[in-house]
Design a protein around this motif. Sequence first.
Motif, short mmCIF file in Angstrom:
data_model
loop_
_atom_site.label_atom_id
_atom_site.label_comp_id
_atom_site.label_asym_id
_atom_site.label_seq_id
_atom_site.Cartn_x
_atom_site.Cartn_y
_atom_site.Cartn_z
N GLY A 247 -5.19 2.16 -7.65
CA GLY A 247 -4.18 1.38 -8.54
C GLY A 247 -2.83 1.71 -8.36
N GLY A 248 -1.92 1.78 -9.62
CA GLY A 248 -0.68 2.20 -9.49
C GLY A 248 0.13 1.17 -10.31
N ALA A 249 1.32 1.63 -10.28
CA ALA A 249 2.42 0.84 -11.21
C ALA A 249 3.50 -0.12 -10.65
CB ALA A 249 2.84 1.61 -12.48
N VAL A 250 3.96 -1.09 -10.99
CA VAL A 250 5.07 -1.77 -10.48
C VAL A 250 6.27 -1.01 -10.51
CG1 VAL A 250 6.58 -3.81 -10.81
CG2 VAL A 250 4.13 -3.86 -11.15
N ALA A 251 7.07 -1.16 -9.20
CA ALA A 251 8.45 -0.25 -9.21
C ALA A 251 9.21 -1.11 -8.62
CB ALA A 251 7.92 1.04 -8.41
N ASP A 252 10.46 -0.83 -8.54
CA ASP A 252 11.60 -1.71 -7.84
C ASP A 252 11.11 -1.51 -6.21
OD1 ASP A 252 12.91 -1.94 -10.18
OD2 ASP A 252 14.56 -0.53 -9.89
N ARG A 253 10.85 -0.56 -5.90
CA ARG A 253 10.43 -0.33 -4.28
C ARG A 253 8.99 -0.22 -4.31
NH1 ARG A 253 15.25 0.38 -5.43
NH2 ARG A 253 17.20 -0.02 -3.68
N LEU A 254 8.00 -1.14 -3.73
CA LEU A 254 6.69 -1.05 -4.08
C LEU A 254 6.01 -1.21 -2.83
CD1 LEU A 254 4.37 -0.63 -6.28
CD2 LEU A 254 4.53 -3.25 -6.59
N TRP A 255 5.00 -0.58 -2.41
CA TRP A 255 3.98 -0.74 -1.49
C TRP A 255 2.96 -1.33 -2.03
CZ3 TRP A 255 5.35 0.72 3.76
CH2 TRP A 255 6.55 1.13 3.95
N ILE A 256 2.23 -2.37 -1.60
CA ILE A 256 1.04 -2.96 -2.09
C ILE A 256 -0.08 -3.02 -1.06
CG2 ILE A 256 -0.16 -5.04 -3.17
CD1 ILE A 256 2.62 -5.66 -4.26
N VAL A 257 -1.03 -2.28 -1.10
CA VAL A 257 -2.09 -1.94 -0.12
C VAL A 257 -3.59 -2.37 -0.46
CG1 VAL A 257 -3.13 -0.08 1.12
CG2 VAL A 257 -0.74 0.18 0.36
N ASP A 258 -3.98 -2.85 0.53
CA ASP A 258 -5.49 -3.14 0.69
C ASP A 258 -5.98 -2.32 2.00
OD1 ASP A 258 -7.84 -3.93 0.85
OD2 ASP A 258 -7.70 -5.90 0.11
N PRO A 259 -6.60 -1.17 1.67
CA PRO A 259 -6.95 -0.25 2.80
C PRO A 259 -7.87 -1.15 3.66
CG PRO A 259 -7.98 0.29 0.94
CD PRO A 259 -7.00 -0.53 0.43
N ILE A 260 -8.96 -1.90 3.42
CA ILE A 260 -9.68 -2.74 4.18
C ILE A 260 -10.11 -3.92 3.41
CG2 ILE A 260 -11.82 -2.90 5.26
CD1 ILE A 260 -12.11 0.13 5.66
N ASP A 261 -9.37 -5.11 3.67
CA ASP A 261 -9.77 -6.34 3.15
C ASP A 261 -10.74 -7.26 4.00
OD1 ASP A 261 -8.99 -8.50 1.41
OD2 ASP A 261 -8.49 -9.58 3.06
N GLY A 262 -11.63 -7.51 3.48
CA GLY A 262 -13.06 -7.95 4.02
C GLY A 262 -14.14 -6.89 4.15
N THR A 263 -14.20 -6.01 3.03
CA THR A 263 -15.01 -4.94 3.21
C THR A 263 -16.39 -5.41 3.37
OG1 THR A 263 -13.62 -3.80 1.81
CG2 THR A 263 -15.80 -2.92 1.88
N ALA A 264 -16.81 -6.57 2.90
CA ALA A 264 -18.40 -6.96 3.18
C ALA A 264 -18.50 -7.17 4.66
CB ALA A 264 -18.52 -8.33 2.25
N ASN A 265 -17.42 -7.81 5.17
CA ASN A 265 -17.66 -8.02 6.71
C ASN A 265 -17.76 -6.72 7.58
OD1 ASN A 265 -17.26 -11.02 6.19
ND2 ASN A 265 -15.24 -10.98 6.93
N PHE A 266 -16.86 -5.92 6.94
CA PHE A 266 -16.64 -4.33 7.62
C PHE A 266 -18.09 -3.69 7.46
CE2 PHE A 266 -15.83 0.10 7.27
CZ PHE A 266 -14.91 0.48 8.24
N ALA A 267 -18.56 -3.77 6.29
CA ALA A 267 -19.79 -2.89 6.05
C ALA A 267 -21.02 -3.73 6.97
CB ALA A 267 -20.33 -3.06 4.65
N HIS A 268 -20.83 -4.91 7.16
CA HIS A 268 -22.01 -5.61 8.00
C HIS A 268 -21.93 -5.75 9.49
CE1 HIS A 268 -23.04 -6.99 3.95
NE2 HIS A 268 -24.24 -7.19 4.43
N GLY A 269 -20.72 -5.04 9.88
CA GLY A 269 -20.50 -5.29 11.39
C GLY A 269 -19.60 -6.45 11.95
N ASP A 270 -19.16 -7.13 10.97
CA ASP A 270 -18.37 -8.44 11.13
C ASP A 270 -17.02 -7.84 11.46
OD1 ASP A 270 -16.70 -10.63 11.11
OD2 ASP A 270 -18.29 -11.80 10.16
N ARG A 271 -16.32 -8.45 12.61
CA ARG A 271 -15.08 -8.14 12.83
C ARG A 271 -13.78 -8.57 12.12
NH1 ARG A 271 -14.72 -4.84 17.58
NH2 ARG A 271 -16.63 -4.33 18.40
N THR A 272 -14.11 -9.41 11.26
CA THR A 272 -13.09 -10.11 10.64
C THR A 272 -12.73 -9.24 9.50
OG1 THR A 272 -13.63 -12.10 11.14
CG2 THR A 272 -12.35 -12.14 9.49
N TRP A 273 -11.89 -8.22 9.46
CA TRP A 273 -11.53 -7.49 8.35
C TRP A 273 -10.07 -6.93 8.89
CZ3 TRP A 273 -10.36 -2.32 9.89
CH2 TRP A 273 -11.15 -1.93 10.80
N CYS A 274 -9.30 -6.29 7.95
CA CYS A 274 -8.14 -5.99 8.25
C CYS A 274 -7.64 -4.68 7.32
CB CYS A 274 -6.98 -6.95 8.24
SG CYS A 274 -6.88 -7.92 6.68
#
Length: 271
Positions: A78-105
């Motif tokens: 989570g987090g809150a909006v700020a004037d200088r803000l980093w927005i992070v998805d640590p693993i996008d495509g987690t279902a792919n990641f969990a199943h061994g599909d290489r399409t994640w980031c």
Amino acid sequence: MSSSRDMELTQRFLALQGIAAEAAALAMRYFEDRDSLAISLKGAQDWLTEADGAVETLIRRRVAEAFPDDGVLGEEGGGAVADRLWIVDPIDGTANFAHGDRTWCVSIGFMMNGTPELGCIAAPALGEIYLARKGHGATLNGKPIRAAATNDITRSTLEHGWSPRLPVEQYLATVARLFGAGANVKRSASGAMGLAAVACGRTDGYVEGHINSWDVAGGVVIAAEAGARVSDFFSGEWTAGNPIIVAAPGVADAVAEVSGIALSAAASGTD
């Protein structure tokens, strides 16, 4: 751009590259040892692994070390909006990641005063790093990229992302309209990678009826800097998510009309 603003963005652009590379390497170590992952579901088809938390924790720690006054908004923490803000998805495509599909980031975007300025999508299982700074173009593995020159929806390949937050009937109806308009339609199960695909011309458009900010914060900068048309996701109350459309300029209006998702009036990106 003022010299102080330019310096701030330059510092964060350099830091972004190092942080993303380190985060991607950590995620890849987990990917190569998936049998040891603690895999669970947060909801229907909403996958979570041990890697998601570990990668986001690393990113938060590196941002705090380099820029202690910056905010971080992440999918897991989570987090809150700020004037200088980093927005992070640590693993996008987690279902792919969990199943061994290489399409994640790993997807990281940086906003200053409400404007997306920097974006990085690191896909280590594919050996790809997408990078952009507003006004400076977009690259894939250091080489400039551009959205496709396609100008006919009947020659286009589009991706329609799915969200469990909307009725499946709505999703299927939009897919049917896109097919009916003559487009080829696909789904890769990673919104961030979907935006990257438009940026480098592998597909001609990405649409989704509801998507979260951490899925698109990095990709909207990359796609816009590659010359794609990008809807104004970060307007209004975006923290709860918004629809999105990102498309090659020659088909963007047609894709918007068929999908029913509005585009901003002007094209974005560098000339």
